[in-house]
Design an enzyme around this catalytic site. Structure first.
Site, PDB file in Angstrom:
ATOM      1  N   TRP A 181       0.835  -1.204   0.000  1.00 32.36           N
ATOM      2  CA  TRP A 181       0.000   0.000   0.000  1.00 32.36           C
ATOM      3  C   TRP A 181       0.869   1.252   0.000  1.00 32.36           C
ATOM      4  CZ3 TRP A 181      -0.448   4.140   3.358  1.00 32.36           C
ATOM      5  CH2 TRP A 181      -1.543   4.980   3.169  1.00 32.36           C
ATOM      6  N   HIS A 182       1.983   1.203   0.719  1.00 27.18           N
ATOM      7  CA  HIS A 182       2.839   2.380   0.813  1.00 27.18           C
ATOM      8  C   HIS A 182       3.555   2.688  -0.494  1.00 27.18           C
ATOM      9  CE1 HIS A 182       2.228   2.201   5.176  1.00 27.18           C
ATOM     10  NE2 HIS A 182       2.733   3.420   5.214  1.00 27.18           N
ATOM     11  N   GLY A 183       3.738   1.730  -1.349  1.00 25.43           N
ATOM     12  CA  GLY A 183       4.386   2.019  -2.611  1.00 25.43           C
ATOM     13  C   GLY A 183       4.648   0.781  -3.433  1.00 25.43           C
TER      14      GLY A 183
END
Length: 528
Positions: A363-365
């Site tokens: 989700w963060h990248g």
């Protein structure tokens, strides 16, 4: 439209005036229009994607609500003719049909997110495999990534799941749901709100409240102080080290870990302060996203205090549902039978934890550095859980080593440094490079260069003094807020309140990284 732009300040001033002058029944409509105007500044194409999410969520939620209504009517009409088993079978079948509808909404929206955010990452990894076998690599597409898409899709999908579970009612008014999806303060970086907590506040009429409005302005001012005086100043030194990472090894890696911890905290909490402050000026209370995370004594506690709404989203909508799925229940029975109860009962929980943290990293990248970051956090949490009996015996043997003792401070510093170490994966972006630079902290002894080296990172001595003063100010205020509500205390002392707020504004104007020709950096979490 950046939060740190003059245009955003003008936008807020116009909105605040209009919001409290229009008839109260029009307030939520004004917020909807303002939200879409704000989002349009990110590019008109972005409006297409948020509109698709809104339309699909409205259709899916209303369809599930109608299906649930028909199910209730059918059961009521056949109360006397159906026995307990028949009713149970009908409910299970009906629930399965509703789940199919929910799944369509989830697949559509998460599919859009996956295509836009992860296609390039997937093609890059595929090309690595193709090149290894001598095949021609594929072209990497350059797809638009709408601002804040992860935030509004996660928030909206949480709404759909809550409707399916019966925890919230399906919104009947399409435009009201559109406001819930697009409420502009939280589009940039959250928090990820729940429909049951936020929706009623968005649609309710709000009279002007001087105290709440004052509190909101103070919170906005505090956010700008963190962002402009601290975060954007630190960014200059960090970027210098990141431009040539191999030239800044050893002690500089430690310095970068410390600086990035300061920068991401000031940047992220500063943005959340602005978000919460803007909403409070409008009479709306958003969920808090931080609870003094750098006071945490363990990784698990840290993630209860940092980015709270994201953590609770993954816990409620990924970890718990995954833990009780039918395949997981079968795995639990099999592992207990084959491996014994002690080991067997851990496997499903640990597997669900690993999947949750893998997705959290993703989700963060779209990068292996984020995936490794998530799995490292997962590993520390799982190992800590396994060592809990040892910790318990340690606490019994050394009862004076409590959280309130100096040992508690050691635990907080240890957690802070460990989280900073993992977080450096976000800075260097390359997993192999990051591991090599971690190793250099033990092999390259260049501590003597630190004093002169800090002066070559793009910051003057005055910048370092301002930065130290800003960090100290944030630390003192953070410590005080753990004991009292500072704004409540100041409200009863208006002269002191105005003096402090004036001093804070003056500090922003004099020391903030802003001005003509300056392009304030985007908030870090805007990329997510």
């Amino acid at each position: 439209m950046l939060f740190t732009s003059y245009g955003f300040i003008a936008f807020l001033c116009l909105l605040f005036v209009a919001y409290y002058f229009v008839p109260k029944r029009w307030q939520w409509g004004l917020l909807l229009a303002a939200s879409y105007i704000f989002y349009a500044f990110a590019g008109w194409q972005c409006l297409i994607f948020i509109a698709v999410t809104t339309v699909s969520a409205y259709a899916v939620a209303r369809l599930m609500a109608r299906m649930a209504g028909r199910e209730s009517d059918y059961l009521a009409a056949h109360r006397d003719s159906m026995d307990k088993e028949a009713r149970k079978a009908y409910k299970a079948k009906a629930k399965k049909r509703r789940f199919g509808v929910l799944l369509c909404g989830l697949v559509l929206n998460f599919g859009i997110l996956a295509v836009l955010k992860y296609t390039a990452f997937a093609v890059f990894n595929l090309n690595s495999a193709l090149t290894a076998f001598g095949a021609e690599p594929l072209g990497i597409p350059d797809l638009l990534l709408p601002m804040g898409i992860s935030f509004y899709i996660f928030q909206t999908m949480g709404y759909l799941i809550d409707v399916y579970r019966g925890k919230t009612q399906a919104e009947e008014n399409f435009f009201r749901l559109a406001l819930f999806v697009s409420f502009f303060p939280q589009l940039v970086q959250g928090p990820i709100s729940r429909h049951g907590d936020l929706a009623a506040q968005l649609y309710a009429p709000h009279a002007f409240d001087a105290r709440g409005f004052t509190y909101g302005l103070q919170r906005i001012l505090w956010g700008y102080f963190k962002k402009l005086v601290i975060a954007d100043r630190v960014l200059v030194a960090m970027q210098t080290m990141l431009d040539t990472p191999d030239g800044y090894r050893g002690v500089y890696v430690i310095l970068l870990i410390l600086l990035y911890s300061v920068q991401i905290y000031a940047d992220f909490t500063g943005g959340i302060d602005i978000t919460v402050g803007v909403a409070q000026c409008l009479g709306i209370r958003l969920a808090e996203n931080f609870d003094h995370p750098f006071s945490s004594r363990s990784t698990k506690e840290y993630w209860r205090r940092w980015h709270i709404t994201m953590g609770s989203w993954f816990t409620d909508y990924v970890f718990y549902p995954l833990s009780v799925t039918r395949p997981m229940m079968k795995l639990s029975k099999w592992s207990r039978r084959v491996l014994g109860n002690t080991v067997g009962k851990r496997i499903p929980v640990y597997l669900a934890t690993i999947v949750t943290w893998f997705l959290t990293g993703l989700w963060h990248g779209a990068g292996w550095n984020f995936i490794v970051w998530g799995l490292l956090n997962c590993a520390v949490i799982l190992v800590s859980q396994e060592l809990e009996p040892l910790y318990a015996r340690f606490r019994v043997k050394f009862p004076r080593l409590t959280a309130s003792s100096p040992y508690g401070g050691f635990m907080a510093v240890r957690t802070f440094l460990l989280m900073g170490l993992f977080r450096s994966l976000d800075c260097y972006r390359d997993v192999g490079l990051t591991f090599r630079l971690w190793g250099s902290m033990l092999t390259v002894w260049n501590w003597g260069e630190l004093g002169s080296g800090m002066m070559s990172l793009g910051l003057t001595l005055a910048d370092w003094i301002i930065l130290a003063g800003g960090v100290l100010t944030v630390a003192v205020v953070s410590r005080l807020t753990m004991r009292m509500d500072i704004r409540e205390r100041l409200y009863d002392r208006p002269v002191l309140s105005w003096v402090l707020c004036g001093g804070l504004l003056l500090a922003i104007l004099l020391f903030g990284a802003y001005g003509v020709g300056y392009d304030a950096s985007q908030f870090i979490y805007n990329q997510f």
